[in-house]
Design a protein around this motif. Sequence first.
Motif, PDB file in Angstrom:
ATOM      1  N   VAL A 199      -3.892  -6.558 -42.979  1.00  0.00           N
ATOM      2  CA  VAL A 199      -3.963  -5.792 -41.731  1.00  0.00           C
ATOM      3  C   VAL A 199      -2.600  -5.194 -41.375  1.00  0.00           C
ATOM      4  CG1 VAL A 199      -4.460  -5.902 -39.261  1.00  0.00           C
ATOM      5  CG2 VAL A 199      -5.864  -7.199 -40.867  1.00  0.00           C
ATOM      6  N   ASP A 200      -2.601  -3.909 -41.022  1.00  0.00           N
ATOM      7  CA  ASP A 200      -1.442  -3.220 -40.438  1.00  0.00           C
ATOM      8  C   ASP A 200      -1.837  -2.741 -39.041  1.00  0.00           C
ATOM      9  OD1 ASP A 200      -0.500  -3.587 -42.974  1.00  0.00           O
ATOM     10  OD2 ASP A 200      -0.592  -1.473 -43.544  1.00  0.00           O
ATOM     11  N   VAL A 201      -0.896  -2.744 -38.112  1.00  0.00           N
ATOM     12  CA  VAL A 201      -1.180  -2.329 -36.737  1.00  0.00           C
ATOM     13  C   VAL A 201      -0.108  -1.370 -36.250  1.00  0.00           C
ATOM     14  CG1 VAL A 201      -1.543  -3.061 -34.354  1.00  0.00           C
ATOM     15  CG2 VAL A 201      -2.351  -4.509 -36.229  1.00  0.00           C
ATOM     16  N   LEU A 202      -0.541  -0.233 -35.732  1.00  0.00           N
ATOM     17  CA  LEU A 202       0.340   0.728 -35.074  1.00  0.00           C
ATOM     18  C   LEU A 202       0.060   0.704 -33.581  1.00  0.00           C
ATOM     19  CD1 LEU A 202       0.032   3.787 -37.502  1.00  0.00           C
ATOM     20  CD2 LEU A 202       2.037   2.314 -37.216  1.00  0.00           C
ATOM     21  N   THR A 203       1.117   0.648 -32.763  1.00  0.00           N
ATOM     22  CA  THR A 203       0.944   0.563 -31.313  1.00  0.00           C
ATOM     23  C   THR A 203       1.900   1.518 -30.613  1.00  0.00           C
ATOM     24  OG1 THR A 203       0.282  -1.762 -31.421  1.00  0.00           O
ATOM     25  CG2 THR A 203       1.024  -0.940 -29.294  1.00  0.00           C
ATOM     26  N   ALA A 204       1.378   2.254 -29.633  1.00  0.00           N
ATOM     27  CA  ALA A 204       2.197   3.086 -28.750  1.00  0.00           C
ATOM     28  C   ALA A 204       1.881   2.671 -27.316  1.00  0.00           C
ATOM     29  CB  ALA A 204       1.895   4.564 -28.957  1.00  0.00           C
ATOM     30  N   ARG A 205       2.926   2.486 -26.500  1.00  0.00           N
ATOM     31  CA  ARG A 205       2.680   2.010 -25.146  1.00  0.00           C
ATOM     32  C   ARG A 205       3.779   2.484 -24.199  1.00  0.00           C
ATOM     33  NH1 ARG A 205       4.279  -4.373 -26.209  1.00  0.00           N
ATOM     34  NH2 ARG A 205       6.490  -4.178 -25.619  1.00  0.00           N
ATOM     35  N   VAL A 206       3.467   2.411 -22.899  1.00  0.00           N
ATOM     36  CA  VAL A 206       4.407   2.727 -21.827  1.00  0.00           C
ATOM     37  C   VAL A 206       4.483   1.515 -20.913  1.00  0.00           C
ATOM     38  CG1 VAL A 206       4.906   4.247 -19.875  1.00  0.00           C
ATOM     39  CG2 VAL A 206       3.880   5.186 -21.957  1.00  0.00           C
ATOM     40  N   GLY A 207       5.702   1.103 -20.544  1.00  0.00           N
ATOM     41  CA  GLY A 207       5.861  -0.086 -19.720  1.00  0.00           C
ATOM     42  C   GLY A 207       6.789   0.133 -18.553  1.00  0.00           C
ATOM     43  N   LEU A 208       6.679  -0.751 -17.565  1.00  0.00           N
ATOM     44  CA  LEU A 208       7.558  -0.763 -16.392  1.00  0.00           C
ATOM     45  C   LEU A 208       8.291  -2.092 -16.377  1.00  0.00           C
ATOM     46  CD1 LEU A 208       8.466   0.708 -13.804  1.00  0.00           C
ATOM     47  CD2 LEU A 208       6.660  -0.549 -12.592  1.00  0.00           C
ATOM     48  N   LEU A 209       9.623  -2.051 -16.310  1.00  0.00           N
ATOM     49  CA  LEU A 209      10.452  -3.245 -16.370  1.00  0.00           C
ATOM     50  C   LEU A 209      11.110  -3.510 -15.028  1.00  0.00           C
ATOM     51  CD1 LEU A 209      12.347  -2.549 -19.732  1.00  0.00           C
ATOM     52  CD2 LEU A 209      10.065  -3.545 -19.412  1.00  0.00           C
ATOM     53  N   VAL A 210      11.300  -4.780 -14.721  1.00  0.00           N
ATOM     54  CA  VAL A 210      12.091  -5.225 -13.575  1.00  0.00           C
ATOM     55  C   VAL A 210      13.307  -5.951 -14.136  1.00  0.00           C
ATOM     56  CG1 VAL A 210      12.169  -6.624 -11.493  1.00  0.00           C
ATOM     57  CG2 VAL A 210      10.041  -5.472 -12.138  1.00  0.00           C
ATOM     58  N   LYS A 211      14.515  -5.474 -13.794  1.00  0.00           N
ATOM     59  CA  LYS A 211      15.740  -6.027 -14.373  1.00  0.00           C
ATOM     60  C   LYS A 211      16.518  -6.815 -13.321  1.00  0.00           C
ATOM     61  CE  LYS A 211      16.151  -2.893 -18.198  1.00  0.00           C
ATOM     62  NZ  LYS A 211      17.087  -2.353 -19.187  1.00  0.00           N
ATOM     63  N   PHE A 212      17.214  -7.850 -13.799  1.00  0.00           N
ATOM     64  CA  PHE A 212      17.968  -8.704 -12.893  1.00  0.00           C
ATOM     65  C   PHE A 212      19.105  -9.385 -13.652  1.00  0.00           C
ATOM     66  CE2 PHE A 212      14.290 -10.829 -14.625  1.00  0.00           C
ATOM     67  CZ  PHE A 212      14.784 -12.032 -15.103  1.00  0.00           C
ATOM     68  N   ASN A 213      20.002 -10.024 -12.896  1.00  0.00           N
ATOM     69  CA  ASN A 213      21.110 -10.820 -13.459  1.00  0.00           C
ATOM     70  C   ASN A 213      22.050 -10.022 -14.334  1.00  0.00           C
ATOM     71  OD1 ASN A 213      20.168 -13.079 -12.204  1.00  0.00           O
ATOM     72  ND2 ASN A 213      19.148 -13.909 -14.003  1.00  0.00           N
ATOM     73  N   GLY A 214      22.152  -8.725 -14.094  1.00  0.00           N
ATOM     74  CA  GLY A 214      23.071  -7.919 -14.878  1.00  0.00           C
ATOM     75  C   GLY A 214      23.787  -6.917 -14.010  1.00  0.00           C
ATOM     76  N   PRO A 215      24.898  -6.350 -14.485  1.00  0.00           N
ATOM     77  CA  PRO A 215      25.606  -5.330 -13.722  1.00  0.00           C
ATOM     78  C   PRO A 215      24.766  -4.072 -13.598  1.00  0.00           C
ATOM     79  CG  PRO A 215      26.467  -5.449 -15.940  1.00  0.00           C
ATOM     80  CD  PRO A 215      25.530  -6.608 -15.783  1.00  0.00           C
ATOM     81  N   GLU A 216      24.947  -3.352 -12.523  1.00  0.00           N
ATOM     82  CA  GLU A 216      24.179  -2.138 -12.327  1.00  0.00           C
ATOM     83  C   GLU A 216      24.549  -1.079 -13.355  1.00  0.00           C
ATOM     84  OE1 GLU A 216      24.352  -0.662  -8.425  1.00  0.00           O
ATOM     85  OE2 GLU A 216      23.469  -2.430  -7.505  1.00  0.00           O
TER      86      GLU A 216
END
Length: 228
Positions: A199-216
């Motif tokens: 089996v081979d799998v190709l995936t395309a997606r769009v995501g929304l991230l929430v970031k923290f604990n890092g410099p702006e």
Amino acid sequence: IAIGLVASAFISEPASAAGPRTGCYVGGAAGYSGAFNDSTKTNIYNDDAENIDSLGAQGETFALLGGCDMPIAASKFIIGILGDFSWHNADFSAGEVGEDPDLAAGLDTSWMIGGRLGYVVQPGAMVYLLAGYTQAELSDLTSANSDPINLPTLKGYVVGGGTELDLGRNLALQVQGTYSKYDTASIDLDECHTLGIDVDVLTARVGLLVKFNGPEQITAPFEGKPLK
């Protein structure tokens, strides 16, 4: 990646003066997956093998993801670790060559863990490459002539890339594409035959991230100096 670069061109006032926020993040994503199955039926007594007509599967995919990033010295490069767990809605079928499909299974879930290397192409935008280890679970193999057969866990590697855009307020938009290659799994189809599933799998997606604990801001891409 192209979609992300075009979108970033319309950000007149990027949320970050340098690049995407570093540190850790969590998020969710949705997209589309295509699974391609190359199957072989082998007689265990004489080793005769025949290819099975396998139909590709495609369907929606949803994922929970997370990771951590850090800049590489005072440069435009970012290195990080990442992982995700995905749910897939993709069913495929197979059958003897020239005959109607009589075997069916589905790609249910998968997970991966790996690393990525990013590059800040302009303020608020980063492109990246990723690679890692992945496993996938298939639904039971069903046939008109036998009881459902439990399929083994598939193991393999995943490679891909994407674009990440800083949206401000600790949020980022991610567009990503991956290719997953799994080792061939062999199962006992009946008393005389085994079935090899590749089996081979190709995936395309769009995501929304929430970031923290890092410099702006990470590093100033055009000055080569860290920002505080």
